[in-house]
Design a protein around this motif. Structure first.
Motif, PDB file in Angstrom:
ATOM      1  N   VAL A 148       8.395 -11.984 -13.238  1.00 33.31           N
ATOM      2  CA  VAL A 148       7.505 -12.738 -14.205  1.00 33.31           C
ATOM      3  C   VAL A 148       7.975 -14.105 -14.401  1.00 33.31           C
ATOM      4  O   VAL A 148       7.179 -14.975 -14.685  1.00 33.31           O
ATOM      5  N   ALA A 149       9.109 -14.243 -14.467  1.00 35.01           N
ATOM      6  CA  ALA A 149       9.867 -15.657 -14.753  1.00 35.01           C
ATOM      7  C   ALA A 149       9.337 -16.555 -13.457  1.00 35.01           C
ATOM      8  O   ALA A 149       8.798 -17.651 -13.486  1.00 35.01           O
ATOM      9  N   ALA A 150       9.347 -16.010 -12.283  1.00 35.04           N
ATOM     10  CA  ALA A 150       8.916 -16.811 -11.081  1.00 35.04           C
ATOM     11  C   ALA A 150       7.453 -17.112 -10.955  1.00 35.04           C
ATOM     12  O   ALA A 150       7.135 -18.219 -10.791  1.00 35.04           O
ATOM     13  N   CYS A 151       6.741 -15.984 -11.561  1.00 31.10           N
ATOM     14  CA  CYS A 151       5.248 -16.426 -11.580  1.00 31.10           C
ATOM     15  C   CYS A 151       5.104 -17.555 -12.735  1.00 31.10           C
ATOM     16  O   CYS A 151       3.990 -18.115 -12.409  1.00 31.10           O
ATOM     17  N   THR A 152       5.724 -17.421 -13.723  1.00 34.27           N
ATOM     18  CA  THR A 152       5.421 -18.293 -14.875  1.00 34.27           C
ATOM     19  C   THR A 152       5.786 -19.810 -14.163  1.00 34.27           C
ATOM     20  O   THR A 152       5.037 -20.773 -14.736  1.00 34.27           O
ATOM     21  N   SER A 153       6.790 -19.886 -13.655  1.00 35.27           N
ATOM     22  CA  SER A 153       7.189 -21.337 -13.070  1.00 35.27           C
ATOM     23  C   SER A 153       6.005 -21.567 -12.157  1.00 35.27           C
ATOM     24  O   SER A 153       5.891 -22.908 -11.910  1.00 35.27           O
ATOM     25  N   MET A 154       5.822 -20.860 -11.271  1.00 31.14           N
ATOM     26  CA  MET A 154       4.731 -21.157 -10.264  1.00 31.14           C
ATOM     27  C   MET A 154       3.325 -21.724 -10.870  1.00 31.14           C
ATOM     28  O   MET A 154       2.825 -22.755 -10.526  1.00 31.14           O
ATOM     29  N   CYS A 155       3.091 -20.979 -11.998  1.00 30.54           N
ATOM     30  CA  CYS A 155       1.868 -21.355 -12.782  1.00 30.54           C
ATOM     31  C   CYS A 155       2.187 -22.580 -13.262  1.00 30.54           C
ATOM     32  O   CYS A 155       1.315 -23.672 -13.323  1.00 30.54           O
ATOM     33  N   ALA A 156       3.251 -22.866 -13.947  1.00 27.93           N
ATOM     34  CA  ALA A 156       3.466 -24.177 -14.564  1.00 27.93           C
ATOM     35  C   ALA A 156       3.373 -25.485 -13.801  1.00 27.93           C
ATOM     36  O   ALA A 156       3.134 -26.516 -13.970  1.00 27.93           O
ATOM     37  N   VAL A 157       4.176 -25.231 -12.377  1.00 30.73           N
ATOM     38  CA  VAL A 157       3.892 -26.091 -11.434  1.00 30.73           C
ATOM     39  C   VAL A 157       2.320 -26.289 -10.785  1.00 30.73           C
ATOM     40  O   VAL A 157       1.825 -27.668 -10.661  1.00 30.73           O
ATOM     41  N   LEU A 158       1.882 -25.168 -10.787  1.00 29.85           N
ATOM     42  CA  LEU A 158       0.336 -25.597  -9.952  1.00 29.85           C
ATOM     43  C   LEU A 158      -0.672 -25.865 -10.938  1.00 29.85           C
ATOM     44  O   LEU A 158      -1.773 -26.499 -10.727  1.00 29.85           O
ATOM     45  N   TRP A 159      -0.705 -25.510 -12.397  1.00 31.13           N
ATOM     46  CA  TRP A 159      -1.854 -25.691 -13.216  1.00 31.13           C
ATOM     47  C   TRP A 159      -2.152 -27.183 -13.285  1.00 31.13           C
ATOM     48  O   TRP A 159      -3.278 -27.393 -13.309  1.00 31.13           O
ATOM     49  N   PRO A 160      -1.173 -28.039 -13.381  1.00 30.94           N
ATOM     50  CA  PRO A 160      -1.492 -29.555 -13.458  1.00 30.94           C
ATOM     51  C   PRO A 160      -2.209 -29.844 -12.270  1.00 30.94           C
ATOM     52  O   PRO A 160      -3.421 -30.923 -12.414  1.00 30.94           O
ATOM     53  N   PHE A 161      -1.962 -29.648 -11.047  1.00 34.17           N
ATOM     54  CA  PHE A 161      -2.574 -29.958  -9.850  1.00 34.17           C
ATOM     55  C   PHE A 161      -4.131 -29.160  -9.813  1.00 34.17           C
ATOM     56  O   PHE A 161      -5.016 -29.873  -9.301  1.00 34.17           O
ATOM     57  N   ALA A 162      -4.154 -27.972  -9.927  1.00 35.01           N
ATOM     58  CA  ALA A 162      -5.390 -27.407 -10.008  1.00 35.01           C
ATOM     59  C   ALA A 162      -6.366 -27.777 -10.829  1.00 35.01           C
ATOM     60  O   ALA A 162      -7.734 -27.617 -10.746  1.00 35.01           O
ATOM     61  N   SER A 163      -5.810 -28.009 -12.087  1.00 44.31           N
ATOM     62  CA  SER A 163      -7.024 -28.448 -13.097  1.00 44.31           C
ATOM     63  C   SER A 163      -7.273 -29.830 -12.848  1.00 44.31           C
ATOM     64  O   SER A 163      -8.259 -30.227 -13.742  1.00 44.31           O
ATOM     65  N   THR A 164      -6.801 -30.796 -12.197  1.00 44.59           N
ATOM     66  CA  THR A 164      -7.369 -31.965 -12.187  1.00 44.59           C
ATOM     67  C   THR A 164      -7.676 -32.400 -10.864  1.00 44.59           C
ATOM     68  O   THR A 164      -8.263 -33.807 -10.751  1.00 44.59           O
ATOM     69  N   TRP A 165      -7.559 -31.587  -9.832  1.00 45.53           N
ATOM     70  CA  TRP A 165      -7.932 -31.984  -8.354  1.00 45.53           C
ATOM     71  C   TRP A 165      -9.148 -31.295  -8.308  1.00 45.53           C
ATOM     72  O   TRP A 165      -9.311 -30.085  -7.824  1.00 45.53           O
ATOM     73  N   ALA A 166     -10.342 -32.100  -8.368  1.00 49.15           N
ATOM     74  CA  ALA A 166     -11.756 -31.579  -8.067  1.00 49.15           C
ATOM     75  C   ALA A 166     -12.180 -32.131  -6.423  1.00 49.15           C
ATOM     76  O   ALA A 166     -12.420 -33.120  -6.113  1.00 49.15           O
ATOM     77  N   PRO A 167     -12.299 -30.705  -5.655  1.00 50.59           N
ATOM     78  CA  PRO A 167     -12.505 -31.054  -4.247  1.00 50.59           C
ATOM     79  C   PRO A 167     -13.879 -31.636  -4.353  1.00 50.59           C
ATOM     80  O   PRO A 167     -14.986 -31.280  -4.879  1.00 50.59           O
ATOM     81  N   SER A 168     -14.113 -32.555  -3.369  1.00 48.92           N
ATOM     82  CA  SER A 168     -15.373 -33.292  -3.368  1.00 48.92           C
ATOM     83  C   SER A 168     -16.450 -32.919  -2.039  1.00 48.92           C
ATOM     84  O   SER A 168     -17.268 -33.408  -1.775  1.00 48.92           O
ATOM     85  N   GLY A 169     -15.853 -31.923  -1.393  1.00 50.62           N
ATOM     86  CA  GLY A 169     -16.573 -31.125  -0.257  1.00 50.62           C
ATOM     87  C   GLY A 169     -15.775 -30.019   0.182  1.00 50.62           C
ATOM     88  O   GLY A 169     -14.591 -29.659  -0.136  1.00 50.62           O
ATOM     89  N   ASN A 170     -16.334 -29.665   1.422  1.00 47.98           N
ATOM     90  CA  ASN A 170     -15.530 -28.412   1.942  1.00 47.98           C
ATOM     91  C   ASN A 170     -14.187 -28.632   2.482  1.00 47.98           C
ATOM     92  O   ASN A 170     -13.352 -27.779   2.351  1.00 47.98           O
ATOM     93  N   VAL A 171     -14.262 -29.960   3.203  1.00 44.83           N
ATOM     94  CA  VAL A 171     -12.862 -29.995   3.953  1.00 44.83           C
ATOM     95  C   VAL A 171     -11.775 -30.343   2.785  1.00 44.83           C
ATOM     96  O   VAL A 171     -10.624 -29.722   2.888  1.00 44.83           O
ATOM     97  N   ASP A 172     -12.355 -31.005   1.646  1.00 50.05           N
ATOM     98  CA  ASP A 172     -11.250 -31.433   0.524  1.00 50.05           C
ATOM     99  C   ASP A 172     -10.786 -29.937  -0.071  1.00 50.05           C
ATOM    100  O   ASP A 172      -9.700 -29.943  -0.438  1.00 50.05           O
ATOM    101  N   ALA A 173     -11.860 -29.027  -0.202  1.00 50.62           N
ATOM    102  CA  ALA A 173     -11.414 -27.770  -0.822  1.00 50.62           C
ATOM    103  C   ALA A 173     -10.546 -27.166  -0.032  1.00 50.62           C
ATOM    104  O   ALA A 173      -9.675 -26.189  -0.462  1.00 50.62           O
ATOM    105  N   ILE A 174     -10.752 -27.131   1.434  1.00 52.52           N
ATOM    106  CA  ILE A 174      -9.780 -26.320   2.350  1.00 52.52           C
ATOM    107  C   ILE A 174      -8.315 -26.918   2.141  1.00 52.52           C
ATOM    108  O   ILE A 174      -7.370 -26.256   1.912  1.00 52.52           O
ATOM    109  N   ARG A 175      -8.386 -28.376   2.087  1.00 54.08           N
ATOM    110  CA  ARG A 175      -7.051 -28.951   1.739  1.00 54.08           C
ATOM    111  C   ARG A 175      -6.649 -28.544   0.676  1.00 54.08           C
ATOM    112  O   ARG A 175      -5.295 -28.363   0.548  1.00 54.08           O
ATOM    113  N   GLN A 176      -7.242 -28.548  -0.359  1.00 50.82           N
ATOM    114  CA  GLN A 176      -6.647 -28.322  -1.585  1.00 50.82           C
ATOM    115  C   GLN A 176      -6.113 -26.842  -1.776  1.00 50.82           C
ATOM    116  O   GLN A 176      -4.928 -26.585  -2.159  1.00 50.82           O
ATOM    117  N   LEU A 177      -6.943 -25.944  -1.033  1.00 52.05           N
ATOM    118  CA  LEU A 177      -6.359 -24.530  -0.894  1.00 52.05           C
ATOM    119  C   LEU A 177      -4.992 -24.426  -0.168  1.00 52.05           C
ATOM    120  O   LEU A 177      -4.082 -23.783  -0.764  1.00 52.05           O
TER     121      LEU A 177
END
Length: 104
Positions: free
Chosen positions: A48-77
């Motif tokens: 649970v603690a490792a999942c929480t730390s992973m979410c804390a790290v990923l949330w800022p990136f995932a919530s601010t990085w809006a892919p502009s196309g398919n290639v960018d979406a794959i890169r983001q993934l």
């Protein structure tokens, strides 16, 4: 939730249904396998603690990085999957070492 909120609604509906199933699973685990709630918590707190730390790290990136196309979406993934796996793995390993490297 999916028709009204799209993919995010589907994700939240899965999250909510899984959260509602946790007490059922804990009850069944105790009844069938004779594992107490305290034992379950003692064995899974690092996960649970490792999942929480992973979410804390990923949330800022995932919530601010809006892919502009398919290639960018794959890169983001790929970037977020690698970052998440690295964060989760290193957090879990670190917590395991800090706990004295217990079995299990």
């Amino acid at each position: 939730l999916t028709p009204r909120f799209g993919v995010s609604g589907a994700a939240y509906s899965v999250l909510i249904s899984n959260l509602l199933l946790v007490p059922v699973h804990v009850f069944l685990l105790g009844r069938i396998a004779h594992v107490s709630f305290a034992t379950t918590v003692r064995r899974s707190w690092r996960i649970v603690a490792a999942c929480t730390s992973m979410c804390a790290v990923l949330w800022p990136f995932a919530s601010t990085w809006a892919p502009s196309g398919n290639v960018d979406a794959i890169r983001q993934l790929l970037v977020l999957a690698a970052l998440g796996a690295g964060t989760y793995g290193s957090s879990l390993w670190g917590l395991w070492k800090l706990s004295g490297s217990p079995e299990g």
